[in-house]
Design an enzyme around this catalytic site. Structure first.
Site, mmCIF file in Angstrom:
data_model
loop_
_atom_site.group_PDB
_atom_site.id
_atom_site.type_symbol
_atom_site.label_atom_id
_atom_site.label_comp_id
_atom_site.label_asym_id
_atom_site.label_seq_id
_atom_site.Cartn_x
_atom_site.Cartn_y
_atom_site.Cartn_z
ATOM 1 C CB CYS A 269 1.260 -6.864 3.031
ATOM 2 S SG CYS A 269 1.408 -5.995 4.616
ATOM 3 C CG HIS A 317 0.866 -10.198 6.008
ATOM 4 N ND1 HIS A 317 1.799 -9.619 5.174
ATOM 5 C CD2 HIS A 317 0.230 -11.126 5.246
ATOM 6 C CE1 HIS A 317 1.737 -10.172 3.978
ATOM 7 N NE2 HIS A 317 0.779 -11.085 3.997
ATOM 8 C CG HIS A 329 -0.190 -12.581 0.626
ATOM 9 N ND1 HIS A 329 0.533 -12.835 1.760
ATOM 10 C CD2 HIS A 329 0.035 -13.661 -0.187
ATOM 11 C CE1 HIS A 329 1.138 -14.003 1.667
ATOM 12 N NE2 HIS A 329 0.847 -14.530 0.495
#
Length: 355
Positions: A269, A317, A329
């Protein structure tokens, strides 16, 4: 959870068949017909939700460990570069010290040639006092130069000791960072392996239903987020660097998630977001936690394309906002870089790399 599935599918299905045939000697009999395997009943949704929650936890923990690995990796790179620079300074310092020692040796040899006599004694013994007096000025200059030379040597030696001590301390930190990196790698792999093992126990239909439940949960969260009206007045347009970051992220759609990866063929990520902004000419920290800690924060209602959306309370994240309530993402192992609703996960906040 149904029979044979309790304990998250760990019990194996067994079938025990016993056939007893009583017949008189010499009597022929046919082989018993095969016993069909019992049908496997798919897990009910409530049990699949338990599986989904467990998978979410495992992948979340893997994401946290991945961030720790990436942070340690960055420290290893920094420490290695600093040690290399110190080695260069040590080499330069040693060569400078050697040159100063050569100069000191030349001065000592010159003094030896004058037999170490004082300037007064040399004046009394000379046959040409005028010439001696002229030389005395040069000698005094030489003495001052020698004093400066000794001071330079002392400073050079002190610098070398400082460089050497600094290098030793940095090597110690480097070893610590390497151990942290190895521990984070092990934890990441353990969490991912446990998640894969759990998923492998699901039947095909159960996997399909689980994926559907995940989509439904994401859609529900996104709808609830939009219903708050958070984007009602959000009309921010991307900056020129933000447009470049969005363009870069869009070009990565479909590439696989690989933990610790930062392109060009796969990403995690923060690998995706950091590379997107590097391509835009604005380098950002490597990890989602550092991106959250060090980049300027903006209100969610004010976010614009190119901003980074940070998720979960531990900032484990990150995604890149592309507008209209949507992000790009790299979700987790087994998935690819994709678009998703910005509110499909719990938002911690938003940061702007080019604020």
């Amino acid at each position: 959870m149904g029979s044979g599935k309790r304990g998250l599918l760990t019990a194996a299905l067994t079938v025990v068949c016993a056939v007893t045939v009583l017949a008189a000697p010499g009597t022929a009999f046919a082989a018993p017909a095969p016993i069909p395997a019992p049908a496997v009943t798919p897990l009910p949704d409530k049990d699949l939700e338990e599986v989904r929650a467990r998978l979410d936890k495992l992948y979340h923990d893997a994401s946290v460990a991945t961030d720790a690995y990436n942070a340690a990796e960055e420290k290893v790179k920094e420490q290695s570069a600093e040690i290399a620079e110190l080695a260069r300074k040590l080499d330069q310092g040693q060569r400078r010290l050697d040159a100063l020692k050569d100069q000191a040796g030349a001065t000592a040899r010159d003094q030896y040639r004058t037999n170490g006599l004082s300037s007064t004694a040399q004046f009394l013994l000379t046959d040409d006092p005028g010439r001696f007096l002229d030389g005395t000025g040069r000698m005094l200059q030489g003495q001052r130069a020698a004093t400066g030379l000794m001071a330079d040597m002392t400073r050079a030696q002190q610098e070398l000791r400082t460089y050497a001590d600094d290098a030793a301390a940095r090597r110690k930190r480097l070893e610590s960072d390497r151990r942290a990196k190895a521990a984070a790698k092990k934890k990441t792999e353990q969490q991912i392996d446990a998640a894969k093992e759990l998923e492998s126990r699901l039947e095909k239909k159960e996997k399909e239903r689980l994926a559907q439940l995940e989509r439904e949960a994401a859609k529900k969260a996104q709808t609830a987020w939009l219903d708050t009206g958070v984007l009602k007045d959000a009309h921010g347009t991307a900056s020129a660097p933000g447009e470049k970051a969005v363009k870069y992220a869009t070009a990565q759609l479909g590439k696989p998630y690989v933990w610790g990866a930062e392109g060009p063929d796969s990403f995690d990520c923060s690998g995706l977001t950091s590379q997107a902004w590097a391509a835009a000419g604005h380098p950002v920290p490597r990890t989602s936690q550092e991106q959250w800690r060090r980049l300027p924060h903006v209100a969610v209602k004010d976010m614009r394309p190119g901003d980074l959306v940070i998720y979960f309370d531990d900032a484990s994240h990150v995604a890149l906002y592309i507008g209209d309530g949507t992000v790009i993402h790299a979700p987790r192992p087994g998935r690819t870089v994709t678009e998703a609703g910005a509110g499909s996960m719990p938002i911690l906040g938003v940061v702007r790399p080019d604020a």
